[in-house]
Scaffold this active site. Structure first.
Site, mmCIF file in Angstrom:
data_model
loop_
_atom_site.group_PDB
_atom_site.id
_atom_site.type_symbol
_atom_site.label_atom_id
_atom_site.label_comp_id
_atom_site.label_asym_id
_atom_site.label_seq_id
_atom_site.Cartn_x
_atom_site.Cartn_y
_atom_site.Cartn_z
ATOM 1 N N ASP A 125 53.684 45.524 39.623
ATOM 2 C CA ASP A 125 54.378 45.998 38.424
ATOM 3 C C ASP A 125 55.436 47.019 38.826
ATOM 4 O O ASP A 125 55.117 48.059 39.388
ATOM 5 C CB ASP A 125 53.334 46.634 37.493
ATOM 6 C CG ASP A 125 53.968 47.318 36.284
ATOM 7 O OD1 ASP A 125 55.117 46.990 35.950
ATOM 8 O OD2 ASP A 125 53.288 48.175 35.677
ATOM 9 N N ASN B 32 57.800 48.407 36.616
ATOM 10 C CA ASN B 32 58.302 49.316 35.574
ATOM 11 C C ASN B 32 57.217 50.088 34.824
ATOM 12 O O ASN B 32 57.490 50.702 33.796
ATOM 13 C CB ASN B 32 59.192 48.551 34.576
ATOM 14 C CG ASN B 32 58.398 47.470 33.849
ATOM 15 O OD1 ASN B 32 57.210 47.256 34.132
ATOM 16 N ND2 ASN B 32 59.038 46.795 32.904
ATOM 17 N N ASP C 183 54.650 49.145 33.036
ATOM 18 C CA ASP C 183 54.089 48.720 31.746
ATOM 19 C C ASP C 183 52.704 48.082 31.906
ATOM 20 O O ASP C 183 52.123 47.571 30.941
ATOM 21 C CB ASP C 183 55.046 47.763 31.008
ATOM 22 C CG ASP C 183 55.211 46.428 31.730
ATOM 23 O OD1 ASP C 183 54.647 46.265 32.840
ATOM 24 O OD2 ASP C 183 55.892 45.540 31.197
ATOM 25 N N ASP D 78 54.781 26.950 37.444
ATOM 26 C CA ASP D 78 53.805 26.278 36.611
ATOM 27 C C ASP D 78 54.537 25.728 35.396
ATOM 28 O O ASP D 78 55.276 26.465 34.734
ATOM 29 C CB ASP D 78 52.785 27.335 36.140
ATOM 30 C CG ASP D 78 51.372 26.838 36.154
ATOM 31 O OD1 ASP D 78 51.150 25.723 35.672
ATOM 32 O OD2 ASP D 78 50.499 27.577 36.630
ATOM 33 N N ASP E 156 50.587 21.603 34.665
ATOM 34 C CA ASP E 156 49.353 21.996 34.005
ATOM 35 C C ASP E 156 48.696 20.795 33.312
ATOM 36 O O ASP E 156 49.391 20.000 32.661
ATOM 37 C CB ASP E 156 49.717 23.068 32.964
ATOM 38 C CG ASP E 156 48.523 23.780 32.395
ATOM 39 O OD1 ASP E 156 47.786 24.403 33.174
ATOM 40 O OD2 ASP E 156 48.336 23.732 31.165
ATOM 41 N N GLU F 98 47.713 19.365 38.195
ATOM 42 C CA GLU F 98 46.345 19.735 37.850
ATOM 43 C C GLU F 98 45.758 18.567 37.065
ATOM 44 O O GLU F 98 46.218 18.256 35.967
ATOM 45 C CB GLU F 98 46.297 20.995 36.981
ATOM 46 C CG GLU F 98 44.859 21.394 36.681
ATOM 47 C CD GLU F 98 44.695 22.372 35.516
ATOM 48 O OE1 GLU F 98 43.673 23.043 35.454
ATOM 49 O OE2 GLU F 98 45.590 22.442 34.659
ATOM 50 N N HIS G 261 43.062 31.098 39.183
ATOM 51 C CA HIS G 261 42.863 31.983 38.039
ATOM 52 C C HIS G 261 41.834 31.449 37.050
ATOM 53 O O HIS G 261 41.539 32.104 36.072
ATOM 54 C CB HIS G 261 44.209 32.180 37.334
ATOM 55 C CG HIS G 261 44.743 30.892 36.773
ATOM 56 N ND1 HIS G 261 45.101 29.822 37.569
ATOM 57 C CD2 HIS G 261 44.949 30.492 35.509
ATOM 58 C CE1 HIS G 261 45.501 28.833 36.811
ATOM 59 N NE2 HIS G 261 45.422 29.210 35.547
ATOM 60 N N ASP G 262 41.350 30.238 37.274
ATOM 61 C CA ASP G 262 40.406 29.642 36.326
ATOM 62 C C ASP G 262 38.957 29.691 36.804
ATOM 63 O O ASP G 262 38.086 29.115 36.158
ATOM 64 C CB ASP G 262 40.789 28.175 36.055
ATOM 65 C CG ASP G 262 42.036 28.062 35.192
ATOM 66 O OD1 ASP G 262 42.273 28.965 34.370
ATOM 67 O OD2 ASP G 262 42.778 27.070 35.347
HETATM 68 C C1 GLC Z 1 45.097 24.924 32.838
HETATM 69 C C2 GLC Z 1 45.306 26.349 33.275
HETATM 70 C C3 GLC Z 1 44.444 27.234 32.421
HETATM 71 C C4 GLC Z 1 44.873 27.053 30.974
HETATM 72 C C5 GLC Z 1 44.814 25.592 30.542
HETATM 73 C C6 GLC Z 1 45.535 25.352 29.251
HETATM 74 O O1 GLC Z 1 43.804 24.497 33.075
HETATM 75 O O2 GLC Z 1 45.021 26.475 34.639
HETATM 76 O O3 GLC Z 1 44.522 28.568 32.812
HETATM 77 O O4 GLC Z 1 44.032 27.800 30.140
HETATM 78 O O5 GLC Z 1 45.435 24.758 31.483
HETATM 79 O O6 GLC Z 1 46.921 25.447 29.419
#
Ligand code: GLC
Length: 520
Positions: A26, A28, A30, A103, A199, A253, A312-313
């Site tokens: 980060d 700035n 925030d 993404d 995605d 994905e 991140h999932d």
């Molecule tokens: C994908 C992303 C996830 C998101 C989902 C809906 O699985 O990795 O983080 O919540 O798509 O967009």
């Protein structure tokens, strides 16, 4: 083309690094990561040898799902900076030999998106068919829980949402919508991105609302709402559009635990590579399962799989698979960086970052605005059980800010971050890791350097791929070059090297979770 013939591609030579946008750096104060912050960390990424970055969504969004709910596809979300900040980041990354993929969320938009705002106005609005509207809902369920239909009072019809109610699914059988998407892709490709992570791309609704999904053992089987017949055609259109530009890359994905489903989407006309969650997101450690999956990918996706143990999932690899043991984490990294496939490191994995644990009930709000704690209470759990379940189910636990140093706010920001910082940052941070010769980070650096320098690790096929006594071993071969990797997840072992072998990393006596790489 023969199976083992090499087709040269930059992405086969690239170690990727996933950056979760709000949590990297980060600039700035925030409390959210941003482009300027990331630009200042490019030296670090170059230093560790990363050659590709996957940025999670950074386009304008109300952030119901942290950016996976886009409201304007042509604008950078102000939280992350502006187009100039983005351009500078991209330019500097390219100057350092680092490619950047973004993404791209094409299954749904935020309900704040202008298209949806128009679409909901009337049945004859020109944007009406950008989304899926019906007089009656069917039994399809949302992947975030509950039904997938929301009645809109303006026109008294239901719109379809596979995820949150504020994320409406696009109608891929509408050519106007599709050409709009093509223009979005062209815009970002012209801006210089090197490709996309698509995605939930096998979830596109290409064939409309077909039959109800069957119910098996009380749970819905997603038979008709995903992998629709037209998905491949849609992918072809995406691929053709991306191919108007040279040298771009697409990783998809694919939501499926079936390799037969995954493999059908990976081809020169469709997606370059796909993520296999059976490999990357297994719930508990099992050397045998990891091996079986490597073997299955070799059998089914011999052109090129992906390799990852975090995103991140899912909970962080250090907790989920390594049980907090740095040696195990490194052994897994060695596997990911030397086996055949495109490796993706999840930010922070290289310093052994761990999950955060919620100690406040309101701290982690889930995508539907409720904490997982609240959801568990609603199901009748007592507060202790609810907190446990809340922590278990919360995807935010692997999204805490990058730990740069032991200064206030972990060097991530000059102020409180959007999400809790892991209190272990005093010990676990980049600065400390760089100083310690034996650290996880310095071992990642060595492994990445080998992967960057040895063509056999990028392009080599498997001469052997074996499992014995919780030991995974393989030889990658390219022309006369041969590299053998032995990763020992079992008990102590002594490796007999072939004569003339040269050790690249590790020792011949392998304690549990040790590995060795040698050239033969
Ligand atoms: C994908 C992303 C996830 C998101 C989902 C809906 O699985 O990795 O983080 O919540 O798509 O967009």
């Amino acid at each position: 083309m023969k199976k083992d013939e090499i087709s040269k591609k930059w992405w086969k030579e690239t170690v990727f690094y996933q950056i979760y946008m709000p949590s990297y750096a980060d600039s700035n104060g925030d409390g959210y990561g941003d482009f300027k912050g990331m630009t200042s960390k490019l030296d670090y990424l170059q230093q560790i040898g990363v050659k590709g970055i996957w940025l999670t969504p950074f386009l304008t969004s109300p952030k119901v799902d942290n950016g996976y709910d886009i409201s304007n596809y042509y604008e950078i979300d102000p939280t992350y900076g502006n187009k100039d900040d983005f351009d500078l980041f991209l330019k500097e990354a390219h100057q350092k030999g680092i490619k950047v993929i973004m993404d791209m969320v094409l299954n749904h938009t935020s309900t704040d998106c202008k298209w949806f705002q128009e679409s909901r106005k009337s049945k004859d609005n020109p944007y009406r068919d950008y989304y899926i509207w019906k007089d009656k809902s069917n039994n399809w369920e949302s992947f975030f829980g509950g039904g997938a239909w929301q009645k809109d009072t303006v026109t008294n019809q239901y719109y379809y949402h596979k995820f949150d109610v504020r994320m409406a699914d696009l109608n891929w059988s509408n050519p106007k919508m599709v050409s709009e998407v093509q223009n979005i892709l062209r815009y970002w490709l012209k801006s210089g991105v090197d490709g996309f992570r698509l995605d939930v791309i096998n979830f596109l609704t290409t064939d409309g609302i077909t039959a109800d999904n069957p119910i098996k053992n009380g749970a819905q089987e997603h038979l008709n709402d995903i992998n629709q017949a037209g998905v491949k055609e849609a992918m072809k259109i995406i691929k053709t559009t991306v191919s108007e530009f040279d040298n771009r890359f697409i990783v998809g994905e694919i939501g499926s635990d079936k390799i037969e489903v995954l493999k059908q989407y990976q081809s020169p006309e469709l997606l370059d590579v796909v993520f296999n969650f059976n490999f990357g997101s297994i719930k508990n450690f099992s050397a045998k399962r990891i091996f079986d999956e490597l073997q299955s990918m070799e059998k089914n996706m011999s052109n090129y799989p992906t390799l990852f143990f975090g995103s991140h999932d899912m909970p962080r690899m250090m907790n989920r698979l390594a049980d907090g043991n740095p040696d195990r984490a490194l052994a897994l990294a060695a596997l990911m960086l030397t086996a055949k496939g495109v490796p993706f490191i999840y930010y922070g994995e290289e310093i052994g970052m761990q999950n955060i644990v919620s100690d406040s009930f309101d701290e982690m709000v889930d995508i539907q605005g409720k904490t997982h704690y609240q959801l568990a209470i609603a199901k009748g759990k007592n507060p202790t059980e609810a907190l446990l379940e809340g922590n278990e189910n919360n995807r935010d636990k692997s999204r805490s800010p990058m730990q740069w140093n032991s200064n206030a706010f972990a060097g991530f920001s000059s102020a409180k971050s959007w999400i809790k910082i892991n209190p272990n940052y005093n010990g676990i941070n980049v600065e400390n890791e760089l100083k310690d010769e034996k650290s996880i980070l310095n071992s990642y650096k060595k492994l990445i350097a080998l992967r960057n320098n040895e063509k056999a690790l990028q392009y080599g096929s498997y001469e052997k791929l074996e499992f014995q006594d919780d030991q995974i071993s393989f030889t990658r071969i390219l022309g006369k070059d041969k590299i053998t990797v032995v990763i020992n997840f079992g008990s102590d072992k002594k490796i007999a090297l072939p004569s003339g072998a040269k050790i690249l990393l590790g020792k011949t006596s392998l304690k549990p979770n040790n590995f060795i790489l040698y050239k033969n």
